[in-house]
Write a protein that holds these residues in place. Structure first.
Motif, mmCIF file in Angstrom:
data_model
loop_
_atom_site.group_PDB
_atom_site.id
_atom_site.type_symbol
_atom_site.label_atom_id
_atom_site.label_comp_id
_atom_site.label_asym_id
_atom_site.label_seq_id
_atom_site.Cartn_x
_atom_site.Cartn_y
_atom_site.Cartn_z
ATOM 1 N N ILE A 1 75.170 9.604 -13.557
ATOM 2 C CA ILE A 1 75.664 10.824 -14.193
ATOM 3 C C ILE A 1 74.502 11.661 -14.722
ATOM 4 C CG2 ILE A 1 77.870 9.791 -14.863
ATOM 5 C CD1 ILE A 1 76.756 9.634 -17.751
ATOM 6 N N GLY A 2 74.737 12.953 -14.808
ATOM 7 C CA GLY A 2 73.789 13.845 -15.460
ATOM 8 C C GLY A 2 74.107 13.949 -16.937
ATOM 9 N N PRO A 3 73.322 14.705 -17.701
ATOM 10 C CA PRO A 3 73.523 14.788 -19.148
ATOM 11 C C PRO A 3 74.853 15.415 -19.543
ATOM 12 C CG PRO A 3 71.901 16.395 -18.407
ATOM 13 C CD PRO A 3 72.140 15.472 -17.257
ATOM 14 N N GLY A 4 75.379 16.297 -18.701
ATOM 15 C CA GLY A 4 76.629 16.962 -19.042
ATOM 16 C C GLY A 4 77.834 16.055 -19.044
ATOM 17 N N ALA A 5 77.723 14.887 -18.398
ATOM 18 C CA ALA A 5 78.831 13.930 -18.381
ATOM 19 C C ALA A 5 78.640 12.813 -19.395
ATOM 20 C CB ALA A 5 78.983 13.338 -16.977
ATOM 21 N N MET A 6 77.594 12.903 -20.224
ATOM 22 C CA MET A 6 77.297 11.822 -21.159
ATOM 23 C C MET A 6 78.373 11.663 -22.231
ATOM 24 S SD MET A 6 74.855 9.546 -21.230
ATOM 25 C CE MET A 6 73.359 10.284 -20.534
ATOM 26 N N TRP A 7 79.211 12.661 -22.403
ATOM 27 C CA TRP A 7 80.307 12.548 -23.367
ATOM 28 C C TRP A 7 81.319 11.492 -22.952
ATOM 29 C CZ3 TRP A 7 85.446 14.019 -22.091
ATOM 30 C CH2 TRP A 7 85.590 14.653 -20.847
ATOM 31 N N LEU A 8 81.372 11.171 -21.685
ATOM 32 C CA LEU A 8 82.354 10.195 -21.201
ATOM 33 C C LEU A 8 82.007 8.765 -21.609
ATOM 34 C CD1 LEU A 8 83.039 11.969 -17.838
ATOM 35 C CD2 LEU A 8 84.746 11.490 -19.606
ATOM 36 N N PRO A 9 80.778 8.280 -21.363
ATOM 37 C CA PRO A 9 80.456 6.965 -21.927
ATOM 38 C C PRO A 9 80.479 6.983 -23.457
ATOM 39 C CG PRO A 9 78.525 7.936 -20.848
ATOM 40 C CD PRO A 9 79.712 8.743 -20.455
ATOM 41 N N ALA A 10 80.096 8.099 -24.066
ATOM 42 C CA ALA A 10 80.133 8.183 -25.524
ATOM 43 C C ALA A 10 81.552 8.068 -26.056
ATOM 44 C CB ALA A 10 79.495 9.486 -25.995
ATOM 45 N N ASN B 1 67.619 7.214 -16.511
ATOM 46 C CA ASN B 1 66.958 7.426 -15.228
ATOM 47 C C ASN B 1 65.786 8.403 -15.363
ATOM 48 O OD1 ASN B 1 66.449 7.629 -12.440
ATOM 49 N ND2 ASN B 1 68.042 9.157 -12.142
ATOM 50 N N THR B 2 66.082 9.640 -15.696
ATOM 51 C CA THR B 2 65.061 10.694 -15.796
ATOM 52 C C THR B 2 65.449 11.666 -16.900
ATOM 53 O OG1 THR B 2 66.207 12.203 -14.286
ATOM 54 C CG2 THR B 2 64.685 10.615 -13.284
ATOM 55 N N LEU B 3 64.569 12.611 -17.163
ATOM 56 C CA LEU B 3 64.911 13.798 -17.939
ATOM 57 C C LEU B 3 64.972 14.959 -16.957
ATOM 58 C CD1 LEU B 3 62.621 13.362 -21.082
ATOM 59 C CD2 LEU B 3 65.064 12.859 -20.888
ATOM 60 N N THR B 4 65.995 15.777 -17.065
ATOM 61 C CA THR B 4 66.205 16.822 -16.063
ATOM 62 C C THR B 4 66.181 18.217 -16.669
ATOM 63 O OG1 THR B 4 67.698 17.616 -14.311
ATOM 64 C CG2 THR B 4 68.721 16.718 -16.289
ATOM 65 N N THR B 5 65.759 19.165 -15.856
ATOM 66 C CA THR B 5 65.851 20.588 -16.191
ATOM 67 C C THR B 5 66.425 21.343 -14.993
ATOM 68 O OG1 THR B 5 63.553 20.935 -15.470
ATOM 69 C CG2 THR B 5 63.923 20.522 -17.818
ATOM 70 N N ALA B 6 67.363 20.706 -14.284
ATOM 71 C CA ALA B 6 67.850 21.236 -13.016
ATOM 72 C C ALA B 6 69.030 22.188 -13.148
ATOM 73 C CB ALA B 6 68.238 20.078 -12.090
ATOM 74 N N ASP B 7 69.605 22.314 -14.335
ATOM 75 C CA ASP B 7 70.833 23.096 -14.492
ATOM 76 C C ASP B 7 70.533 24.534 -14.899
ATOM 77 O OD1 ASP B 7 72.950 20.837 -14.283
ATOM 78 O OD2 ASP B 7 71.432 20.068 -15.668
ATOM 79 N N ASP C 1 64.554 21.888 -28.124
ATOM 80 C CA ASP C 1 64.858 20.910 -29.165
ATOM 81 C C ASP C 1 65.832 19.829 -28.695
ATOM 82 O OD1 ASP C 1 63.223 22.252 -30.940
ATOM 83 O OD2 ASP C 1 64.847 23.504 -31.717
ATOM 84 N N THR C 2 66.317 19.955 -27.469
ATOM 85 C CA THR C 2 67.261 18.986 -26.922
ATOM 86 C C THR C 2 66.697 18.404 -25.634
ATOM 87 O OG1 THR C 2 69.126 20.248 -27.829
ATOM 88 C CG2 THR C 2 69.633 18.625 -26.122
ATOM 89 N N SER C 3 66.823 17.090 -25.467
ATOM 90 C CA SER C 3 66.414 16.424 -24.222
ATOM 91 C C SER C 3 67.657 16.136 -23.393
ATOM 92 C CB SER C 3 65.672 15.124 -24.535
ATOM 93 O OG SER C 3 64.463 15.391 -25.210
ATOM 94 N N PHE C 4 67.490 16.122 -22.082
ATOM 95 C CA PHE C 4 68.626 16.013 -21.173
ATOM 96 C C PHE C 4 68.442 14.825 -20.214
ATOM 97 C CE2 PHE C 4 68.118 20.381 -22.542
ATOM 98 C CZ PHE C 4 69.382 20.677 -23.027
ATOM 99 N N ALA D 1 61.085 18.873 -8.529
ATOM 100 C CA ALA D 1 60.249 19.634 -9.460
ATOM 101 C C ALA D 1 60.948 19.854 -10.799
ATOM 102 C CB ALA D 1 59.876 20.982 -8.847
ATOM 103 N N ASN D 2 62.265 19.638 -10.835
ATOM 104 C CA ASN D 2 63.042 19.792 -12.063
ATOM 105 C C ASN D 2 63.280 18.457 -12.767
ATOM 106 O OD1 ASN D 2 63.801 22.727 -11.835
ATOM 107 N ND2 ASN D 2 64.645 21.983 -9.911
ATOM 108 N N VAL D 3 62.507 17.439 -12.399
ATOM 109 C CA VAL D 3 62.752 16.076 -12.882
ATOM 110 C C VAL D 3 61.504 15.498 -13.543
ATOM 111 C CG1 VAL D 3 63.292 13.716 -12.158
ATOM 112 C CG2 VAL D 3 64.461 15.640 -11.072
ATOM 113 N N GLN D 4 61.683 14.871 -14.694
ATOM 114 C CA GLN D 4 60.604 14.110 -15.323
ATOM 115 C C GLN D 4 60.930 12.628 -15.199
ATOM 116 O OE1 GLN D 4 59.729 14.956 -19.488
ATOM 117 N NE2 GLN D 4 58.804 12.939 -19.747
#
Length: 322
Positions: free
Chosen positions: A86-95, A105-111, A206-209, A265-268
């Motif tokens: 999952i990407g960060p936008g779906a993290m509310w589901l496991p939460a 997995n990674t930190l993303t800036t792809a959105d 200020d937010t990591s994804f 290129a959008n992935v750390q």
């Protein structure tokens, strides 16, 4: 910001049983693994197959490609998958208790929030049709951008769409804007080269994804341990061989390497040792708390839970020590 209840879309997945991924062991334990067709979702699975990592753990993967994270969470809950991405936008589901995060997995800036030529700001989307895949990172970045502009979803004409439909709808002029991500955005750019990128994760320093791998809530710990070993070994190979990792991902995705390179290129990426350290020192907890607090603001979560209730950092750390 208005309170929005997110409804999961029906599970519609395309099964991709690539011989190089599934033909690992005649007698291995089958692992049903979901992913999204991008560098974040596919690279470790491709590497694990090429390096024979599944077979070393006595596992045979059966991988299925999905269009987004919420669909995979639904499949996990239905017992149709063992693990997913999952990407960060779906993290509310496991939460919210619907899955377990087993590995960051990674930190993303792809959105991105995108708009048709001539619209130059988020404010310019006021009253316009904006496509959004609900409950995903596209939804997340749109909400972040609206909040920064002192707007809410009430100020736009929000049109729920699956990611593939957004590509078609934007290209044909049916919508004026969208919350979407690479590599799909790369496809849209070929159809509408003058589109405008209005916002993205980099606008919110200020937010990591974090992106993540998830399991069902009832997945056996013994199986999770083996899968974590595979993911960690593949992760370190990816970190040490970035160009080859792009090549392997392109092979699984059956797309040109240049497209995967642009996506990457959008992935750390981070090594397993780094992720273990960040788990121990509370950095991962900070990442997850930051997202959870955002989801409380959107109404996707009633309150921000302790990440220890859904991130199995202890299992990740133990697996790395073996």
């Amino acid at each position: 910001m208005r309170v929005v209840r997110r409804a999961l879309m029906p599970v519609v997945a395309v099964t991709m049983l690539a011989p190089s991924v599934t033909a690992c062991s005649d007698n291995g334990t089958k692992v049903r693994f979901g992913y999204i067709a991008d560098y974040n979702g596919a690279s470790l699975l491709a590497i694990a197959a090429k390096q024979g990592l599944w077979k070393k753990q006595g596992l045979t993967p059966e991988v299925k490609v999905f269009t987004n994270g919420p669909l995979q969470i639904t499949a996990l809950g239905a017992g149709d998958l063992d693990f997913g991405y999952i990407g960060p936008g779906a993290m509310w589901l496991p939460a919210s208790g619907k899955a377990k995060v087993v590995a960051i997995n990674t930190l993303t800036t792809a959105d991105r929030v995108i708009a048709r030529p001539g619209i130059t700001s988020i404010e310019g989307l006021r009253g316009k049709k904006v496509g959004v895949p609900k409950g995903t990172s596209g939804d997340m970045v749109l909400n972040l951008a609206l909040r920064k502009a002192n707007m809410t979803a009430k100020d736009i004409r929000e049109v729920p769409m699956d990611p593939a439909t957004i590509v078609t709808a934007f290209a044909s002029g049916q919508i004026d804007g969208a919350g979407i991500w690479y590599p799909l955005l790369g496809t849209i750019k070929t159809k509408v080269p003058g589109l405008v990128e209005l916002a993205g994760e980099k606008d919110f320093p200020d937010t990591s994804f974090p992106t993540a791998f998830v399991s069902g809530t009832k997945t056996k710990t013994a199986l999770t341990d083996k899968v974590l070993t595979v993911l960690q070994q593949a992760n370190d190979w990816r970190a040490a061989h970035p160009d080859q990792a792009i090549s392997e991902a392109a092979g699984l995705l059956k797309v040109d390497q240049a497209k995967v390179k642009a996506d990457a290129a959008n992935v750390q990426t981070m090594t397993t040792a780094d992720l273990v350290a960040k788990t121990k020192d509370g950095t991962v907890t900070k990442w997850l708390n930051g997202l959870a607090n955002f989801f409380v603001g959107t109404g996707q979560l009633k309150s921000a839970p302790d990440p220890a209730t859904y991130y199995t950092g202890d299992l990740y750390t133990k697996a790395a020590g073996r």
